[in-house]
Design an enzyme around this catalytic site. Structure first.
Site, PDB file in Angstrom:
ATOM      1  N   LYS A   1      16.984  12.811  18.406  1.00 34.71           N
ATOM      2  CA  LYS A   1      17.133  11.954  17.218  1.00 34.71           C
ATOM      3  C   LYS A   1      17.182  12.806  15.959  1.00 34.71           C
ATOM      4  O   LYS A   1      16.684  13.931  15.918  1.00 34.71           O
ATOM      5  CB  LYS A   1      15.954  10.971  17.111  1.00 34.71           C
ATOM      6  CG  LYS A   1      15.842  10.020  18.281  1.00 34.71           C
ATOM      7  CD  LYS A   1      16.967   9.025  18.261  1.00 34.71           C
ATOM      8  CE  LYS A   1      16.802   8.005  19.383  1.00 34.71           C
ATOM      9  NZ  LYS A   1      17.971   7.185  19.540  1.00 34.71           N
ATOM     10  N   CYS A   2      17.752  12.223  14.914  1.00 36.60           N
ATOM     11  CA  CYS A   2      17.857  12.838  13.596  1.00 36.60           C
ATOM     12  C   CYS A   2      16.483  13.354  13.153  1.00 36.60           C
ATOM     13  O   CYS A   2      15.498  12.649  13.332  1.00 36.60           O
ATOM     14  CB  CYS A   2      18.381  11.794  12.614  1.00 36.60           C
ATOM     15  SG  CYS A   2      18.654  12.401  10.957  1.00 36.60           S
ATOM     16  N   PRO A   3      16.400  14.563  12.653  1.00 39.24           N
ATOM     17  CA  PRO A   3      17.460  15.495  12.254  1.00 39.24           C
ATOM     18  C   PRO A   3      17.771  16.566  13.301  1.00 39.24           C
ATOM     19  O   PRO A   3      18.490  17.507  13.010  1.00 39.24           O
ATOM     20  CB  PRO A   3      16.869  16.141  11.008  1.00 39.24           C
ATOM     21  CG  PRO A   3      15.419  16.284  11.342  1.00 39.24           C
ATOM     22  CD  PRO A   3      15.095  15.016  12.144  1.00 39.24           C
TER      23      PRO A   3
END
Length: 71
Positions: free
Chosen positions: A8-10
Protein backbone atom coordinates in the site's frame (compact mmCIF):
# COMPACT_ATOMS: atom_id res chain seq x y z
CA UNK A 1 10.47 -6.70 -13.12
CA UNK A 2 9.47 -5.30 -9.76
CA UNK A 3 6.47 -7.09 -8.21
CA UNK A 4 4.92 -4.78 -5.61
CA UNK A 5 1.51 -6.43 -5.47
CA UNK A 6 -0.05 -6.27 -2.02
CA UNK A 7 1.88 -3.17 -0.91
CA UNK A 8 0.00 0.00 0.00
CA UNK A 9 0.91 3.66 -0.48
CA UNK A 10 3.61 4.93 -0.14
CA UNK A 11 5.57 1.67 -0.45
CA UNK A 12 5.15 1.14 -4.23
CA UNK A 13 6.72 4.52 -5.00
CA UNK A 14 9.45 4.13 -2.37
CA UNK A 15 10.44 0.68 -3.62
CA UNK A 16 10.31 1.86 -7.25
CA UNK A 17 12.64 4.74 -6.37
CA UNK A 18 15.07 2.36 -4.67
CA UNK A 19 15.02 -0.08 -7.61
CA UNK A 20 15.74 2.75 -10.06
CA UNK A 21 18.89 3.72 -8.13
CA UNK A 22 20.40 0.37 -9.16
CA UNK A 23 19.77 1.00 -12.86
CA UNK A 24 21.60 3.09 -15.44
CA UNK A 25 20.01 6.01 -17.29
CA UNK A 26 17.89 4.70 -20.15
CA UNK A 27 17.24 1.33 -18.50
CA UNK A 28 13.64 0.13 -18.32
CA UNK A 29 11.80 -1.16 -15.28
CA UNK A 30 8.42 -2.90 -15.24
CA UNK A 31 6.44 -2.41 -12.02
CA UNK A 32 3.39 -4.44 -10.97
CA UNK A 33 1.08 -3.06 -8.28
CA UNK A 34 -2.32 -3.67 -6.72
CA UNK A 35 -2.55 -0.38 -4.79
CA UNK A 36 -5.23 1.81 -6.45
CA UNK A 37 -3.23 4.94 -5.60
CA UNK A 38 -0.32 3.73 -7.73
CA UNK A 39 -2.26 4.81 -10.82
CA UNK A 40 -1.72 8.40 -9.63
CA UNK A 41 1.48 8.04 -7.61
CA UNK A 42 3.76 6.28 -10.12
CA UNK A 43 3.12 8.72 -13.03
CA UNK A 44 3.54 11.67 -10.64
CA UNK A 45 6.79 10.19 -9.28
CA UNK A 46 8.12 9.81 -12.83
CA UNK A 47 7.29 13.36 -13.88
CA UNK A 48 8.72 14.85 -10.69
CA UNK A 49 11.98 12.86 -10.87
CA UNK A 50 12.88 12.95 -14.55
CA UNK A 51 11.86 9.40 -15.44
CA UNK A 52 9.67 8.48 -18.41
CA UNK A 53 6.44 6.57 -18.03
CA UNK A 54 6.51 4.49 -21.21
CA UNK A 55 3.37 2.49 -20.54
CA UNK A 56 0.62 2.26 -17.91
CA UNK A 57 -1.87 -0.58 -18.11
CA UNK A 58 -4.76 -1.59 -15.90
CA UNK A 59 -4.83 -5.28 -15.13
CA UNK A 60 -7.36 -7.41 -13.27
CA UNK A 61 -6.82 -6.26 -9.70
CA UNK A 62 -3.87 -3.98 -10.38
CA UNK A 63 -1.59 -2.10 -12.74
CA UNK A 64 1.53 -2.59 -14.83
CA UNK A 65 3.88 0.33 -15.40
CA UNK A 66 6.90 0.46 -17.69
CA UNK A 67 9.39 3.19 -16.75
CA UNK A 68 12.60 4.40 -18.33
CA UNK A 69 15.14 5.77 -15.89
CA UNK A 70 16.03 9.40 -16.50
CA UNK A 71 18.65 11.52 -14.78
Amino acid sequence: MLDLKGLKCPLPVLKTRKALTRLSNGDRLTVLTTDPMAEIDIPHFCSENGHTLVEAERLDGGHRFVLTKGN
